[in-house]
Design a protein around this motif. Sequence first.
Motif, PDB file in Angstrom:
ATOM      1  N   UNK A  58       0.827  -1.211   0.000  1.00 56.02           N
ATOM      2  CA  UNK A  58       0.000   0.000   0.000  1.00 56.02           C
ATOM      3  C   UNK A  58       0.859   1.258   0.000  1.00 56.02           C
ATOM      4  N   UNK A  59       1.947   1.243   0.765  1.00 58.35           N
ATOM      5  CA  UNK A  59       2.851   2.402   0.787  1.00 58.35           C
ATOM      6  C   UNK A  59       3.484   2.627  -0.578  1.00 58.35           C
ATOM      7  N   UNK A  60       3.929   1.545  -1.207  1.00 54.12           N
ATOM      8  CA  UNK A  60       4.561   1.677  -2.519  1.00 54.12           C
ATOM      9  C   UNK A  60       3.565   2.200  -3.552  1.00 54.12           C
ATOM     10  N   UNK A  61       2.371   1.668  -3.551  1.00 54.15           N
ATOM     11  CA  UNK A  61       1.342   2.102  -4.508  1.00 54.15           C
ATOM     12  C   UNK A  61       1.027   3.582  -4.333  1.00 54.15           C
ATOM     13  N   UNK A  71      -3.430   2.047 -12.189  1.00 54.46           N
ATOM     14  CA  UNK A  71      -2.654   0.899 -12.666  1.00 54.46           C
ATOM     15  C   UNK A  71      -1.428   0.615 -11.790  1.00 54.46           C
ATOM     16  N   UNK A  72      -1.248   1.372 -10.723  1.00 52.79           N
ATOM     17  CA  UNK A  72      -0.073   1.185  -9.857  1.00 52.79           C
ATOM     18  C   UNK A  72       0.072  -0.252  -9.351  1.00 52.79           C
ATOM     19  N   UNK A  73      -1.023  -0.933  -8.935  1.00 57.14           N
ATOM     20  CA  UNK A  73      -0.861  -2.327  -8.489  1.00 57.14           C
ATOM     21  C   UNK A  73      -0.334  -3.239  -9.594  1.00 57.14           C
ATOM     22  N   UNK A  74      -0.765  -3.003 -10.829  1.00 54.89           N
ATOM     23  CA  UNK A  74      -0.282  -3.802 -11.965  1.00 54.89           C
ATOM     24  C   UNK A  74       1.197  -3.533 -12.197  1.00 54.89           C
ATOM     25  N   UNK A 168      14.520   2.376  -6.991  1.00 55.90           N
ATOM     26  CA  UNK A 168      15.039   2.161  -5.630  1.00 55.90           C
ATOM     27  C   UNK A 168      13.909   1.871  -4.646  1.00 55.90           C
ATOM     28  N   UNK A 169      12.832   2.639  -4.722  1.00 55.13           N
ATOM     29  CA  UNK A 169      11.689   2.404  -3.833  1.00 55.13           C
ATOM     30  C   UNK A 169      11.069   1.029  -4.071  1.00 55.13           C
ATOM     31  N   UNK A 170      10.991   0.641  -5.329  1.00 57.29           N
ATOM     32  CA  UNK A 170      10.438  -0.676  -5.663  1.00 57.29           C
ATOM     33  C   UNK A 170      11.339  -1.785  -5.131  1.00 57.29           C
ATOM     34  N   UNK A 171      12.654  -1.606  -5.280  1.00 57.39           N
ATOM     35  CA  UNK A 171      13.580  -2.635  -4.785  1.00 57.39           C
ATOM     36  C   UNK A 171      13.494  -2.775  -3.269  1.00 57.39           C
ATOM     37  N   UNK A 172      13.413  -1.672  -2.557  1.00 57.20           N
ATOM     38  CA  UNK A 172      13.292  -1.732  -1.088  1.00 57.20           C
ATOM     39  C   UNK A 172      12.024  -2.471  -0.688  1.00 57.20           C
TER      40      UNK A 172
END
Length: 197
Positions: A58-61, A71-74, A168-172
């Motif tokens: 949820x934070x990443x989205x 489309x962020x969840x996809x 970077x945020x996605x990798x974390x």
Amino acid sequence: MNFLAHLHLADNSQTSLAGNLAGDFAKGNIQDFAKPLQQGIWLHRQLDQLTDEHEISRDLIRQFPKKYSRIAPVLMDLAFDHMLARYWDEYHGDTLEVFTQRAYEELAQTPDLPEKLSKLVPVMRQQNWLLAYESRTGLNDAILGVGRRFSKPELFVGADKVVKQMDTDIEIAFRTLYPQLMAYSRILSRKTPDDYL
């Protein structure tokens, strides 16, 4: 999570690769599907729910630009497959190439797959979608491919650039959440859909 992650989690939990992948294509009651696929479909649904409800997801989205919120969840699912492929050696003993060929073989030999998946397997194998996730180009192709099948493909314009900016945020998020999903998959694999009916 997308195709590669669900196949990896199936292998991690020693459940059906085909069943877990079928979860994206199997609609309705689990008991309407072949018995060998049922636990994999059920596990897929449980892991999707855990991912969707997890605060890390949820934070990443929420970090995606507002334009891409629908489309962020996809995009997160596709980017997680890229992260898994990119750092594959940290998560599996076989090379990614060996694993993907085994997955294609199992999918091709599994009867009673949902019709859409059955038609997709030869295309996946021919274009080697799973191995392609390893590169940025492969990820971008996957984003474009999903966009073409979406009811509003215009939503995906520029999405590849946004995903790259958020690398970077996605990798974390991936590195924090994915080991938990691996643990959940092993725990849930000891249960069956019947335990929850």
